[in-house]
Design a protein around this motif. Sequence first.
Motif, PDB file in Angstrom:
ATOM      1  N   HIS A 151      26.968 -34.562  -9.723  1.00  0.00           N
ATOM      2  CA  HIS A 151      26.110 -33.800 -10.632  1.00  0.00           C
ATOM      3  C   HIS A 151      26.088 -32.304 -10.276  1.00  0.00           C
ATOM      4  CE1 HIS A 151      22.779 -33.288 -13.435  1.00  0.00           C
ATOM      5  NE2 HIS A 151      22.097 -32.653 -12.501  1.00  0.00           N
ATOM      6  N   HIS A 173      27.133 -29.089 -12.541  1.00  0.00           N
ATOM      7  CA  HIS A 173      26.349 -27.864 -12.779  1.00  0.00           C
ATOM      8  C   HIS A 173      27.186 -26.634 -12.453  1.00  0.00           C
ATOM      9  CE1 HIS A 173      22.355 -28.827 -14.098  1.00  0.00           C
ATOM     10  NE2 HIS A 173      22.144 -29.707 -13.142  1.00  0.00           N
ATOM     11  N   SER A 192      18.464 -25.927  -9.494  1.00  0.00           N
ATOM     12  CA  SER A 192      18.022 -26.964 -10.427  1.00  0.00           C
ATOM     13  C   SER A 192      16.656 -27.489  -9.980  1.00  0.00           C
ATOM     14  CB  SER A 192      19.056 -28.093 -10.465  1.00  0.00           C
ATOM     15  OG  SER A 192      19.007 -28.815  -9.275  1.00  0.00           O
ATOM     16  N   ASP A 204      20.338 -30.210 -17.744  1.00  0.00           N
ATOM     17  CA  ASP A 204      21.279 -31.331 -17.668  1.00  0.00           C
ATOM     18  C   ASP A 204      21.948 -31.632 -19.014  1.00  0.00           C
ATOM     19  OD1 ASP A 204      20.731 -31.508 -15.032  1.00  0.00           O
ATOM     20  OD2 ASP A 204      19.418 -33.257 -15.172  1.00  0.00           O
TER      21      ASP A 204
HETATM   22 ZN    ZN Z   1      20.766 -31.181 -13.056  1.00  0.00          ZN
END
Ligand code: ZN
Length: 348
Positions: A111, A115, A140, A316
């Motif tokens: 993840h 990003h 984040s 996201d």
């Molecule tokens: Zn995220």
Amino acid sequence: MNVLGIETSCDETSAAVVDDQGRVLSNVVYSQIAKHQPYGGVVPEIACRSHVELIPSIMGQAVEQSGVGWDGVGAVAATRGPGLVSSLLIGLTAAKALALRLGKPLVGVNHLEAHLYSIFLAPGSPKPEEICPFLMLLVSGGHTCLLGVDALGSYRMLGQTLDDAAGEALDKGSKLLNLGYPGGPAIEKASLGGDPSFFRFPRGLQNSRSSVDADGLDRRFCFSFSGLKTALLYYVRQNPDAAKGENLKHVAASYQEAVFDTLLAPVENALKDRRYRILGCAGGVARNNRLREKLDRLTARFQTRLLLAAPDFCTDNAAMVAAVAAVYGLQHAGDPMTVDVQPNLPLC
Ligand code: ZN
Ligand code: KG4
């Protein structure tokens, strides 16, 4: 080859299709915010049940909007960590089933790497190989770190938060000011027209001297938000009117400013070293206009190029997941049955 990506690491259910160059053909994002708002934060059980209900139709919409059709999907990608284990499992399991049904490879994506890649998603963005090596600030809800990016897949952790992530600091601050969830956008809105110098909240680790700790990280490149959060708690207790009326915008702006100054100090320390001529910034908090302005000013001072993720790609989304897989993850594609979730998956 077109890649269908799936993102369910927290409370967004998202699916997207990108082409072999990582160009976004569709990106469908369903935000569950309204479902979690009554609880003041993400409830994992609600998040994963909601992913189960939504994922088939979100995947269908992504394929339909892309125009490639199911036959045009050459590979499937899904976030496998870090994130909430129950949420990750839904997206990855859906991706596995689909990959098996279509007879296509499956890529499990980090993840944080997704990003990071989001700065390359908007039309007209440079390609990674054109700008590496560069400095990257990832901000984040769950992570805050400063990375040296030598190439895709080759990252050096320069510094990270010692306690909360920047998004967490904003979310917790918002709760103390009764502004609700998610805190980042709520504080940004409440701060409009407020004076960021109204009250000086502490800036964590701002004057850190170079010292390498047991974790191998130089404190000059690390972040800390815990003192700041406690200072807001005491401020609100001592000034019961802080979260009301005219004062609220000034207090919110002052708190937000302290969060962002805390973020910028390690970036400035890294820029002073003159090792990197380009700074990237991505993650949900990078959506904030005040932070974008401050980064713009900081990088101008150091004649450094700034690459910000486009606002829609900060929070996201599955486009960033599919794109990482398309441009470099396919070589790591695995047997769909052996790819697993890893809630604490590190980036490097
Ligand atoms: Zn995220
Ligand atoms: O990257 P993200 O969508 O999810 C994680 O991977 O954690 O980031 C979510 C975080 C939340 O803490 C949220 O409050 C923050 O990003 N955020 C913002 C803004 N929009 C979302 N923070 C500041 N300003 C915003 N406009």
